[in-house]
Design an enzyme around this catalytic site. Sequence first.
Site, PDB file in Angstrom:
ATOM      1  N   LYS A   1      62.298  13.627  90.443  1.00 15.52           N
ATOM      2  CA  LYS A   1      63.097  14.757  89.940  1.00 15.52           C
ATOM      3  C   LYS A   1      62.596  16.035  90.577  1.00 15.52           C
ATOM      4  O   LYS A   1      61.416  16.138  90.963  1.00 15.52           O
ATOM      5  CB  LYS A   1      62.965  14.871  88.424  1.00 15.52           C
ATOM      6  CG  LYS A   1      64.125  15.620  87.764  1.00 15.52           C
ATOM      7  CD  LYS A   1      65.320  14.715  87.533  1.00 15.52           C
ATOM      8  CE  LYS A   1      66.475  15.475  86.920  1.00 15.52           C
ATOM      9  NZ  LYS A   1      67.546  14.556  86.495  1.00 15.52           N
TER      10      LYS A   1
HETATM   11  P1  NAD Z   1      75.734  21.424  84.066  1.00 12.89           P
HETATM   12  O1  NAD Z   1      74.915  22.517  84.604  1.00 12.89           O
HETATM   13  O2  NAD Z   1      76.956  21.027  84.803  1.00 12.89           O
HETATM   14  O3  NAD Z   1      76.151  21.743  82.558  1.00 12.89           O
HETATM   15  C1  NAD Z   1      75.249  22.070  81.563  1.00 12.89           C
HETATM   16  C2  NAD Z   1      76.063  22.569  80.378  1.00 12.89           C
HETATM   17  O4  NAD Z   1      75.206  22.686  79.254  1.00 12.89           O
HETATM   18  C3  NAD Z   1      76.708  23.934  80.596  1.00 12.89           C
HETATM   19  O5  NAD Z   1      78.022  23.916  80.094  1.00 12.89           O
HETATM   20  C4  NAD Z   1      75.858  24.872  79.747  1.00 12.89           C
HETATM   21  O6  NAD Z   1      76.605  25.959  79.248  1.00 12.89           O
HETATM   22  C5  NAD Z   1      75.452  23.932  78.638  1.00 12.89           C
HETATM   23  N1  NAD Z   1      74.235  24.344  77.970  1.00 12.89           N
HETATM   24  C6  NAD Z   1      73.041  24.695  78.516  1.00 12.89           C
HETATM   25  N2  NAD Z   1      72.180  25.031  77.546  1.00 12.89           N
HETATM   26  C7  NAD Z   1      72.827  24.871  76.374  1.00 12.89           C
HETATM   27  C8  NAD Z   1      72.480  25.043  75.023  1.00 12.89           C
HETATM   28  N3  NAD Z   1      71.253  25.442  74.696  1.00 12.89           N
HETATM   29  N4  NAD Z   1      73.409  24.779  74.069  1.00 12.89           N
HETATM   30  C9  NAD Z   1      74.640  24.366  74.414  1.00 12.89           C
HETATM   31  N5  NAD Z   1      75.029  24.164  75.676  1.00 12.89           N
HETATM   32  C10 NAD Z   1      74.143  24.434  76.644  1.00 12.89           C
HETATM   33  O7  NAD Z   1      74.731  20.183  83.912  1.00 12.89           O
HETATM   34  P2  NAD Z   1      75.075  18.625  83.838  1.00 12.89           P
HETATM   35  O8  NAD Z   1      74.928  18.080  85.205  1.00 12.89           O
HETATM   36  O9  NAD Z   1      76.324  18.412  83.082  1.00 12.89           O
HETATM   37  O10 NAD Z   1      73.821  18.111  82.997  1.00 12.89           O
HETATM   38  C11 NAD Z   1      73.823  18.127  81.571  1.00 12.89           C
HETATM   39  C12 NAD Z   1      72.831  17.096  81.092  1.00 12.89           C
HETATM   40  O11 NAD Z   1      73.200  15.813  81.603  1.00 12.89           O
HETATM   41  C13 NAD Z   1      71.386  17.325  81.550  1.00 12.89           C
HETATM   42  O12 NAD Z   1      70.492  16.889  80.575  1.00 12.89           O
HETATM   43  C14 NAD Z   1      71.281  16.426  82.777  1.00 12.89           C
HETATM   44  O13 NAD Z   1      69.946  16.079  83.065  1.00 12.89           O
HETATM   45  C15 NAD Z   1      72.099  15.253  82.292  1.00 12.89           C
HETATM   46  N6  NAD Z   1      72.571  14.394  83.367  1.00 12.89           N
HETATM   47  C16 NAD Z   1      73.378  14.868  84.353  1.00 12.89           C
HETATM   48  C17 NAD Z   1      73.787  14.009  85.352  1.00 12.89           C
HETATM   49  C18 NAD Z   1      74.716  14.454  86.454  1.00 12.89           C
HETATM   50  O14 NAD Z   1      75.128  13.594  87.253  1.00 12.89           O
HETATM   51  N7  NAD Z   1      75.098  15.713  86.530  1.00 12.89           N
HETATM   52  C19 NAD Z   1      73.370  12.677  85.357  1.00 12.89           C
HETATM   53  C20 NAD Z   1      72.558  12.214  84.330  1.00 12.89           C
HETATM   54  C21 NAD Z   1      72.170  13.089  83.334  1.00 12.89           C
END
Ligand code: NAD
Length: 440
Positions: A130
């Site tokens: 990561k």
């Molecule tokens: P992103 O940046 O696209 O979206 C994050 C979202 O979370 C945003 O809408 C933001 O406004 C919101 N957010 C942030 N802090 C917040 C809070 N305190 N309360 C409410 N909302 C909040 O990120 P993503 O890629 O969608 O990732 C989100 C989660 O999914 C993370 O934990 C990431 O590790 C996990 N994840 C993502 C992927 C991927 O392929 N993108 C894969 C596996 C896991």
Amino acid sequence: MATVVKPTGPLRQIGAPPMVPRIAPREDLNPFRIAQIQFDMAAEFLKLEPGLRQILRTPKRVLEVSIPTKMDNGQVKVHTGFRVQHNISRGPGKGGIRYHPNVTLDEVKALAAWMTWKTAVLNVPFGGAKGGVICDPKRMSKTELERMTRRYASEILPIIGPSMDIPAPDVYTDAQTMAWIMDTYAMTVGHSVHGVVTGKPVSIGGSEGRSEATARGLLFVVEEACKLKKIPLRGATVAIQGFGNAGATAARLFAEKKAKIIALSDTRGGVTNSRGIDPIKAIRYKERSGTVVGMPGASRMTNDDLLTMKCDILVPAALENVITLHNAEAVKARIVAEAANGPTTPHADEILARRGITVLPDILANAGGVTVSYFEWVQNMEGLMWDAEEVNARLQKSMVKAFHEMVETMRKHHVPPRAGAMILAVGRVAEATLVRGLFP
Ligand code: NAD
């Protein structure tokens, strides 16, 4: 000062020692220590040798880099970045890159460890890694982000590569970020190397279906869990915390299955409507205004209230530690499907298990992203281009298989889902580590 508490619920069920250490009277929210607690439970259950435990509970390699970035006002700002490779026994390191002001090394170490277990649950031939940069991407221009990304890529370049460690997007990074990293790598080595990153734009070797793969994979495992729990997905109520890549796509895909999205949120707060929210309208509203808050046809609610509202499926899709000792008793969902990494603490896990709430753990539930990343890497290495239909069919097969392997492990050992997934994963990584042997 460490205090000691007696384990109950899943801690006891998976054969943890009679006493487990808790770091402080208050719940410890350090993500890396949480990841280690989860590992220790599985290691204890599998009766791993102490030496092997030490290898698997700490990262193989940690790189901290300084990233001087010229800002648009001409001044230089130095950001700090990390790349952590937790374990590469089963294949090259694999894991996203996060841009966030609250990134810490321990967070990146935890996320890298969860990647090791995630790739093992899905049985894809990768290890866990990561990256993260401490920065405030919402306050940076696109050109500032590009310069910072290129310098970060250049600093971690010695330890990344298609056979070494393959980054992907995470919070506040996207396909554009991956394109800059790929280009920086290509400019340095002198030729295009598609397999150095995944989650890149389709026009430069990205895979069809990658951008929605995390949410689609989540949907596949929720569908399987709903069958077992006899919850019809059609008409099921869904609340989603975090409306980014994972959360917004999940909202759209659940709505396509006729589930009812009754609440959504982002950093600025949430919105709710018991009659249902149209995710497409929410996506369009957020594109215009930067938040879902204020969208017509829904009333405001707080992120805290969203997490404890009555619903069939709760999807935490933002950051770590949102379901904790403090609110787990109040959660009213029947299924918690972890799109985010690390949203539920070990104590909350115990409470939810005791209350009969099914937690579909992150290392399975959000593994659709890394699974299609693997497909992207395979296509890059072989010069193939699969269409979305083929990618989605392969993804469904992988997710459903992993779900049932987890359920089999749960039934065999009488443990809850996270413990089942961890035992499966740690067992696979331990086997690979043992069979390879220790160098030199
Ligand atoms: P992103 O940046 O696209 O979206 C994050 C979202 O979370 C945003 O809408 C933001 O406004 C919101 N957010 C942030 N802090 C917040 C809070 N305190 N309360 C409410 N909302 C909040 O990120 P993503 O890629 O969608 O990732 C989100 C989660 O999914 C993370 O934990 C990431 O590790 C996990 N994840 C993502 C992927 C991927 O392929 N993108 C894969 C596996 C896991």
